[in-house]
Design a protein around this motif. Structure first.
Motif, PDB file in Angstrom:
ATOM      1  N   LYS A  81       0.999  -1.123  -0.272  1.00 24.11           N
ATOM      2  CA  LYS A  81       0.302   0.521   0.296  1.00 24.11           C
ATOM      3  C   LYS A  81       0.861   1.236  -0.287  1.00 24.11           C
ATOM      4  N   LEU A  82       1.791   1.173   0.722  1.00 22.94           N
ATOM      5  CA  LEU A  82       2.794   2.158   0.629  1.00 22.94           C
ATOM      6  C   LEU A  82       3.665   2.240  -0.456  1.00 22.94           C
ATOM      7  N   LEU A  83       3.573   1.727  -1.585  1.00 18.07           N
ATOM      8  CA  LEU A  83       4.800   1.447  -2.117  1.00 18.07           C
ATOM      9  C   LEU A  83       3.497   1.941  -3.810  1.00 18.07           C
ATOM     10  N   SER A  84       2.558   1.473  -3.258  1.00 17.92           N
ATOM     11  CA  SER A  84       1.576   2.530  -4.451  1.00 17.92           C
ATOM     12  C   SER A  84       0.924   3.595  -4.179  1.00 17.92           C
ATOM     13  N   ILE A  85       1.075   4.285  -3.616  1.00 18.45           N
ATOM     14  CA  ILE A  85       1.621   6.137  -3.593  1.00 18.45           C
ATOM     15  C   ILE A  85       2.143   6.488  -4.718  1.00 18.45           C
ATOM     16  N   PHE A  86       3.134   5.434  -4.703  1.00 18.60           N
ATOM     17  CA  PHE A  86       4.272   6.340  -6.099  1.00 18.60           C
ATOM     18  C   PHE A  86       3.849   5.448  -7.376  1.00 18.60           C
ATOM     19  N   ASP A  87       2.753   4.406  -7.327  1.00 14.97           N
ATOM     20  CA  ASP A  87       2.359   4.079  -8.000  1.00 14.97           C
ATOM     21  C   ASP A  87       1.006   4.514  -8.885  1.00 14.97           C
ATOM     22  N   LEU A 151       8.605  12.533   2.257  1.00 10.34           N
ATOM     23  CA  LEU A 151       9.513  13.669   1.386  1.00 10.34           C
ATOM     24  C   LEU A 151       9.923  12.887   0.391  1.00 10.34           C
ATOM     25  N   LEU A 152       9.463  11.320  -0.001  1.00  9.90           N
ATOM     26  CA  LEU A 152       9.713  10.952  -1.726  1.00  9.90           C
ATOM     27  C   LEU A 152       8.855  11.977  -1.869  1.00  9.90           C
ATOM     28  N   ALA A 153       7.287  11.344  -1.630  1.00  7.02           N
ATOM     29  CA  ALA A 153       6.340  11.629  -2.526  1.00  7.02           C
ATOM     30  C   ALA A 153       6.427  13.114  -2.612  1.00  7.02           C
ATOM     31  N   ALA A 172      11.819   6.940  -7.084  1.00  8.79           N
ATOM     32  CA  ALA A 172      11.129   7.638  -5.573  1.00  8.79           C
ATOM     33  C   ALA A 172      10.533   6.122  -5.050  1.00  8.79           C
ATOM     34  N   ARG A 173      10.058   5.659  -5.750  1.00  5.32           N
ATOM     35  CA  ARG A 173       8.988   4.744  -5.498  1.00  5.32           C
ATOM     36  C   ARG A 173      10.353   3.091  -5.274  1.00  5.32           C
ATOM     37  N   SER A 174      11.442   3.090  -6.014  1.00  3.33           N
ATOM     38  CA  SER A 174      12.760   2.456  -6.025  1.00  3.33           C
ATOM     39  C   SER A 174      13.123   2.847  -4.418  1.00  3.33           C
ATOM     40  N   ALA A 175      13.521   3.977  -4.688  1.00  5.09           N
ATOM     41  CA  ALA A 175      13.611   4.739  -3.245  1.00  5.09           C
ATOM     42  C   ALA A 175      13.021   3.839  -1.482  1.00  5.09           C
ATOM     43  N   ALA A 176      11.697   4.513  -1.917  1.00  6.88           N
ATOM     44  CA  ALA A 176      10.873   3.543  -1.136  1.00  6.88           C
ATOM     45  C   ALA A 176      11.293   1.999  -0.823  1.00  6.88           C
ATOM     46  N   ARG A 177      11.326   1.499  -1.328  1.00  4.19           N
ATOM     47  CA  ARG A 177      11.556   0.175  -1.661  1.00  4.19           C
ATOM     48  C   ARG A 177      12.607  -0.375  -0.683  1.00  4.19           C
ATOM     49  N   THR A 178      13.939   0.626  -0.961  1.00  3.23           N
ATOM     50  CA  THR A 178      15.163   0.121  -0.683  1.00  3.23           C
ATOM     51  C   THR A 178      14.834   0.619   1.164  1.00  3.23           C
ATOM     52  N   LEU A 179      13.908   1.409   1.385  1.00  2.00           N
ATOM     53  CA  LEU A 179      13.882   2.197   2.544  1.00  2.00           C
ATOM     54  C   LEU A 179      13.241   1.074   3.624  1.00  2.00           C
ATOM     55  N   LEU A 180      12.041   0.772   2.835  1.00  2.00           N
ATOM     56  CA  LEU A 180      11.555  -0.288   3.556  1.00  2.00           C
ATOM     57  C   LEU A 180      12.322  -1.387   3.727  1.00  2.00           C
ATOM     58  N   ASP A 181      12.923  -2.125   3.130  1.00  4.87           N
ATOM     59  CA  ASP A 181      13.683  -3.082   3.050  1.00  4.87           C
ATOM     60  C   ASP A 181      14.613  -3.030   3.948  1.00  4.87           C
ATOM     61  N   ALA A 182      15.387  -1.276   4.063  1.00  2.32           N
ATOM     62  CA  ALA A 182      16.703  -1.468   5.088  1.00  2.32           C
ATOM     63  C   ALA A 182      15.940  -1.984   6.371  1.00  2.32           C
ATOM     64  N   ALA A 183      14.184  -1.423   6.610  1.00  4.96           N
ATOM     65  CA  ALA A 183      13.392  -0.960   7.993  1.00  4.96           C
ATOM     66  C   ALA A 183      13.564  -2.280   8.682  1.00  4.96           C
ATOM     67  N   ARG A 184      13.152  -3.123   7.162  1.00 11.61           N
ATOM     68  CA  ARG A 184      12.676  -4.521   8.114  1.00 11.61           C
ATOM     69  C   ARG A 184      13.922  -5.555   8.650  1.00 11.61           C
ATOM     70  N   ALA A 185      15.311  -4.888   7.762  1.00  9.58           N
ATOM     71  CA  ALA A 185      16.145  -5.911   8.020  1.00  9.58           C
ATOM     72  C   ALA A 185      16.754  -5.502   9.542  1.00  9.58           C
TER      73      ALA A 185
END
Length: 186
Positions: A81-87, A151-153, A172-185
Motif C-alpha cells: 500500500k505504501l509503494l502504491s502511493i508512487f504508482d 518526503l520522497l512523494a 522515488a518508488r525504488s528509494a521507498a522500497r530500499t528504505l522499507l527493506d532496510a527498515a525490515r532488516a
C-alpha cells in the motif's frame, strides 16, 4: 442552471484555470466566462476569489485522498500500500495536464499572504503524512520511516512538475522500497 450546477461550473472552471496558469493570473471575469454564468450569479454563489479557491482546494484534497486510497485498495500488505502511493503518482505525472501539486503551487504563489491557502496546504500535507505514518506502523516499520516516505512523494511531485517527466515517481518508488527493506532488516 440551479445553484449546485452553477457552483460546480465555477469550481471546475477555476480549478482548470488556476492549475493551468496560476491563481493571480486569472481574474473573476475569466472564471465567470469559462463557467458560463453571469458575474452577479457567480458572486451570489462565491463572495470572493478566495472563496472559490477554498472550494477548489477542498475538492483537490478529496480527489487526492480518493486516488491514494484507490491505488492502495487491492494491495495485499501495508508495504505494498505504501509503494502504491508512487504508482498513483506515476499515473498522475503522465497526464497531459499535470502541472505539479496544486497545494504546493498555491502555497508558493500565495502562502505568505493568504492564510486560507497556507492552512489548506498544511492540512493537506499533514493528512498525507498521517496516512503514510499509519501504513508505516501497520507495516511494522519504525516511525522515523514515515516522514522519509512522505518526503520522497513530495519531492517526486516537485521534480516531475519541473522536469516534465513522470520518471521521478519510479525513482522515488525504488528509494521507498530500499528504505522499507532496510527498515525490515534492522
Amino acid at each position: 442552471m440551479d445553484d449546485t450546477t452553477a457552483s460546480e461550473a465555477v469550481v471546475n472552471a477555476a480549478d482548470r484555470l488556476f492549475y493551468g496558469r496560476g491563481i493571480q493570473a486569472v481574474g473573476m471575469d475569466e472564471i465567470r466566462a469559462a463557467a458560463g454564468i453571469s458575474l452577479k450569479r457567480m458572486y451570489s454563489l462565491f463572495p470572493s476569489k478566495e472563496a472559490i479557491l477554498a472550494e477548489v482546494l477542498r475538492r483537490r484534497n478529496e480527489q487526492w485522498t480518493a486516488g491514494i486510497l484507490q491505488a492502495a485498495h487491492d494491495e495485499p500488505t501495508p508495504s505494498d500500500k505504501l509503494l502504491s502511493i508512487f504508482d498513483f503518482l506515476s499515473d498522475w505525472f503522465a497526464q497531459d495536464d499535470f502541472r505539479g501539486c496544486a497545494f504546493i503551487n498555491s502555497f508558493g504563489e500565495l502562502g505568505a499572504t493568504a492564510p486560507l491557502v497556507a492552512d489548506a496546504a498544511r492540512a493537506h500535507k499533514i493528512g498525507f503524512q498521517r496516512y503514510v505514518a499509519d501504513l508505516v506502523s501497520e507495516a511494522g516499520a519504525p516511525p522515523s520511516l514515515a516522514p522519509q516516505i512522505a518526503l520522497l512523494a513530495e519531492g517526486a511531485q516537485t521534480t516531475a512538475a519541473i522536469s516534465g517527466s513522470p520518471d521521478a515517481a519510479t525513482d522515488a518508488r525504488s528509494a521507498a522500497r530500499t528504505l522499507l527493506d532496510a527498515a525490515r532488516a534492522a
